[in-house]
Each structure stands twice: as structure tokens, then as C-alpha cells.
Motif scaffolding. Structure first.
Motif, PDB file in Angstrom:
ATOM      1  N   GLU A 395     -74.787  42.064  25.954  1.00  0.00           N
ATOM      2  CA  GLU A 395     -75.803  41.385  25.395  1.00  0.00           C
ATOM      3  C   GLU A 395     -75.083  41.130  23.780  1.00  0.00           C
ATOM      4  O   GLU A 395     -75.138  39.888  23.333  1.00  0.00           O
ATOM      5  CB  GLU A 395     -77.133  41.768  25.218  1.00  0.00           C
ATOM      6  CG  GLU A 395     -77.807  41.830  26.569  1.00  0.00           C
ATOM      7  CD  GLU A 395     -77.360  42.638  27.658  1.00  0.00           C
ATOM      8  OE1 GLU A 395     -77.687  42.580  28.918  1.00  0.00           O
ATOM      9  OE2 GLU A 395     -76.854  43.589  27.227  1.00  0.00           O
ATOM     10  N   ASP A 399     -74.154  37.418  22.576  1.00  0.00           N
ATOM     11  CA  ASP A 399     -74.919  36.975  21.203  1.00  0.00           C
ATOM     12  C   ASP A 399     -73.880  36.387  20.129  1.00  0.00           C
ATOM     13  O   ASP A 399     -73.887  35.466  19.537  1.00  0.00           O
ATOM     14  CB  ASP A 399     -75.924  37.836  20.796  1.00  0.00           C
ATOM     15  CG  ASP A 399     -76.797  38.059  21.992  1.00  0.00           C
ATOM     16  OD1 ASP A 399     -76.983  37.112  22.804  1.00  0.00           O
ATOM     17  OD2 ASP A 399     -77.869  38.672  21.727  1.00  0.00           O
ATOM     18  N   ASN A 403     -73.431  32.719  18.643  1.00  0.00           N
ATOM     19  CA  ASN A 403     -73.641  32.412  17.395  1.00  0.00           C
ATOM     20  C   ASN A 403     -72.123  31.605  16.771  1.00  0.00           C
ATOM     21  O   ASN A 403     -72.493  30.701  16.095  1.00  0.00           O
ATOM     22  CB  ASN A 403     -73.807  33.763  16.427  1.00  0.00           C
ATOM     23  CG  ASN A 403     -74.904  34.265  16.748  1.00  0.00           C
ATOM     24  OD1 ASN A 403     -75.952  33.612  17.026  1.00  0.00           O
ATOM     25  ND2 ASN A 403     -75.335  35.518  16.477  1.00  0.00           N
TER      26      ASN A 403
END
Length: 414
Positions: A395, A399, A403
Motif C-alpha cells: 500500500e 500510494d 501520488n
């Protein structure tokens, strides 16, 4: 958002991380597609792209690969340009996507023709798994920093080619990467520092570090006595571990691991658990070695790491060191040389020990200290387990890339 990933093969460290990212993106409903040249993939959607369609092109590629090998002063490194005799534009029949994410693409994509075929403003993410993209062609770090300016003369290439081949390649990359919105990702702070210093990346949009991830759910810490029994080892035995894809890889330095075993055999009498292709021992090892061969199953890797009391890395260089993170996630402290990205992968005196490169005496002392001190070994193993699982999850990696994708798309539209 639609993302296309490119990696030469479906096996190897770069491929594993690409596939993990691909699946993690799909889990949050991001459209993700994999393209590759060699191997097979059970993931969907994925597609093999082979640009060499005629016998003459096959021969051209073989000749070039042979020449690349013959140009080297020593065979311990790899030299490959990102320009190929076979052009590889992305087929126009494939759907246009938002993000083009390049992983390890050597010996497959001719980058000039490939990038030229992409939509001009589409962001390109370039993840560094070795140094091939930031240098004039060499893939392994050897202490040379010629890539910071002109890469000439190249200590890797034979005379007189050492005066112009790497220099031309570095200049070509600089021009190519500055002509499109390219964002570079290093897999460790060390790799990123080299990328920021490279002349090839002077015109890129951004450079940052995103750590590779482990699959926390599939890597399980087992009781060490239980894991040792499964491998046919007495639970009372102290076990040193070593593992990599190819045990004959000179950079991984398996012969030095054998030297460490010989140093420790009289006082501690350890045994060893080793995984990787082609053990190929030419003489009797100093202690019993349990060779597990190539391990691709997370279940088997978990048992192997859990059976080890100390995991040893003798590598000459590593851009990161994923096996160090995997071992720690299974509660096994790591002893290694403080080279490259291993300074990110191992916390000295907290999750293991690091020794200066080549200081085999200190590395041996660190290993001996852990093997003799069960409470210290347990303490560092628990810290390693918690730290690895807290900082290298799928995760977190997903992430961080998400981004980056969003930032790249936002800058595209401004």
C-alpha cells in the motif's frame, strides 16, 4: 487513470515489483496493463510484445549482443545502450493511456523510437532497478562517476571504444530524457543520489525515491525450531542463510559466504540454508549446506528465512536489497556490507549489522556476535520484523506511485 507498465521479462526483481504494483493499482480500480518481451504472465491484462519478426533482425540482435560482450574489459558488469538496431515503436493499435511506466527495459526497447511513438505530452515514469538508465551503458556500480559529466574514457570498455561509446550514449540519454516529461524513481536513497548527479537526467521533470515493497500477507514468520525441522535441520543448530537468483552471480559473492562459514565452523559449528540457481560446489563445503534451489513461492521463502538465525549478504553492490527486507520481515536479522542501497534496507545495530565493504573480519565478528548471543539475536529479529512490515508494504509503494502519477498528470495540464 490508465497506466501501462513495461519490463523486458516476467521474472527477476524488477518484474516482481512491477507485477506487485500492477495488482495493487488494480485493487483500487486503476486501469493497469503489463507489456513484456520474455516469459509468461498469468496476470490480466498483460501482453507480450516482440518487435523482432524476421530472421535478419534476429541475427542483427545476436551480433549486437555479442559485440557488447566483446567490448567489455571484464565480464562482471553489463553494458547495453538504450538504442537498438531494431526499432520498437509502440503499435498504434494499442490504446493510448495516461501514464507510461518503464521498469527494466534493456535488450528489448529501442528507447528513441519507442518514446517518439508515445503521445508527446504523456508522462513517462522511469524506475531505476540498476544503473543502466543513468550511466553511459554500465548496469552495476563500480566506483566510477563518469556519468556525472561525459563518461569518457570508460574503464569498462576496451580501447579505443572507451573514448566515445559511453560518452555518446550518455549524451543521447540526456537529449532523449529532456525532450519528454520524464519522472525518475530511485529504489533507494543511494540510487536517487546517483540519479540526481547523472548528466543523463539533467532535464527530467522530477527525481525521487520510492522503496520497493514486500507482500506482507504472503511472507509469514514461522517459529525457527519448526522451520528448521521442516528443512531437516536440528532445532538446536545455528543456521546462516544466503540467497539470490543466481548463486554464480559474481556480484552476490557466494564464495565469500563460504569463507565466512569456514571461519565460524570450529567455534560455532553452524549449518547453512542457501537458495538460488546453480549451487555448483567444486569441493566439500566447510559446513553442511541445505540447498533449496530457486524459490518462487512465498510460502517456501517464508520457511527458508524463518529457519535462518542470521541472513548474510556479501554483495559488492546493491541498488536496494529486497532479500534483506524479506528476511527481516520473517524475523531474521541481516549482516551485510554497507554498499549502495543496503544502507536503506538494513538498520545498523537495530535490525542487523553493516560492515564497510571488504572488511570480512568485521562482518565475521558481527555474525559471530549474533550467533553467540541469543537474546540480541531475538531482539534484533523482532525489531527487523516490525520495521520491515511497517515501512515496505504494498500500500505504501502503491500510494507513493499514485501520488507521482497524479503530480505528473497535473504538471502535464499546466
Amino acid at each position: 487513470m490508465r497506466v501501462s507498465h513495461f519490463n523486458t521479462a516476467t521474472e527477476g526483481g524488477a518484474a516482481v515489483l512491477m507485477q506487485r504494483l500492477h495488482q495493487s493499482l488494480q485493487n483500487i480500480d486503476i486501469e493497469s496493463q503489463i507489456y513484456y518481451r520474455k516469459g509468461q504472465s498469468s496476470l490480466s491484462p498483460s501482453l507480450s510484445l516482440e518487435f523482432i519478426s524476421t530472421r535478419s533482425k534476429q541475427w542483427q540482435e545476436r551480433i549486437v549482443l555479442r559485440l557488447e560482450n566483446e567490448l567489455l574489459q571484464q565480464k562482471s558488469n553489463l553494458f547495453s545502450p538504450l538504442q537498438s538496431v531494431v526499432k520498437t515503436p509502440l503499435p498504434s493499435t494499442l490504446a493510448i493511456v495516461d501514464i507510461y511506466h518503464l521498469h527494466w527495459i534493456s535488450h528489448w526497447l529501442d528507447l528513441p523510437s519507442f518514446i517518439q511513438s508515445l503521445p508527446p505530452r504523456s508522462p513517462i515514469i522511469l524506475t531505476l532497478h540498476d544503473l543502466g538508465n543513468l550511466t553511459g551503458g554500465c548496469h552495476l556500480y563500480s566506483g566510477c562517476h563518469g556519468f556525472e559529466n561525459i563518461c569518457s574514457p570508460c574503464p569498462l570498455i576496451k580501447y579505443p571504444f572507451n573514448h566515445f561509446l559511453a560518452q555518446q550514449e550518455l549524451h543521447r540519454k540526456q537529449h532523449l530524457f529532456s525532450s519528454r516529461p520524464v519522472h525518475v524513481v530511485g529504489n533507494s536513497n543511494w540510487t536517487t543520489s546517483l540519479a540526481k548527479a547523472s548528466a543523463a537526467f539533467q532535464g527530467v521533470q522530477s527525481i525521487r525515491t520510492i522503496y520497493p515493497a514486500i507482500d506482507i500477507q504472503s511472507l509469514v514468520r514461522h517459529d525457527k525450531a519448526f522451520a528448521k525441522k521442516l528443512l531437516g535441520i536440528s532445532p538446536q543448530k545455528l543456521v546462516l542463510g544466503f540467497g539470490c537468483a543466481e548463486l554464480t552471480d559474481g556480484n552476490k559473492n557466494f564464495p565469500l559466504f563460504l569463507q565466512l562459514l569456514a571461519r565460524l565452523k570450529d567455534d560455532i559449528e553452524p549449518e547453512a540454508v542457501v537458495f538460488g540457481n546453480d549451487l555448483g560446489l567444486t569441493e566439500q563445503p566447510p559446513v553442511p549446506i541445505h540447498s533449496l534451489g530457486k524459490l518462487t513461492s512465498s510460502h517456501l521463502l517464508s520457511i527458508a528465512y524463518s529457519a535462518m538465525d542470521v541472513f548474510v549478504m556479501a554483495s559488492q553492490t546493491e541498488t536496494f536489497g529486497m532479500v534483506a527486507i524479506e528476511a527481516q520481515a520473517c524475523g531474521t536479522p541481516v549482516c551485510a556490507f554497507a554498499v549502495g542501497g543496503l544502507t536503506d534496507a538494513v538498520q545498523h545495530e537495530q535490525t542487523g549489522f553493516l560492515a564497510p565493504w571488504g572488511n570480512i573480519n568485521l562482518l565475521s565478528d558481527h555474525i559471530s556476535q549474533l550467533l553467540r548471543n541469543s537474546s540480541l539475536r531475538t531482539q534484533l529479529g523482532q525489531t527487523a520484523h516490525d520495521w520491515a512490515r511497517r515501512n515496505f508494504s504494498l500500500e505504501q509503494m502503491r500510494d507513493a506511485y499514485l501520488n507521482l502519477y497524479r503530480e505528473a498528470l497535473k504538471s502535464q495540464n499546466t
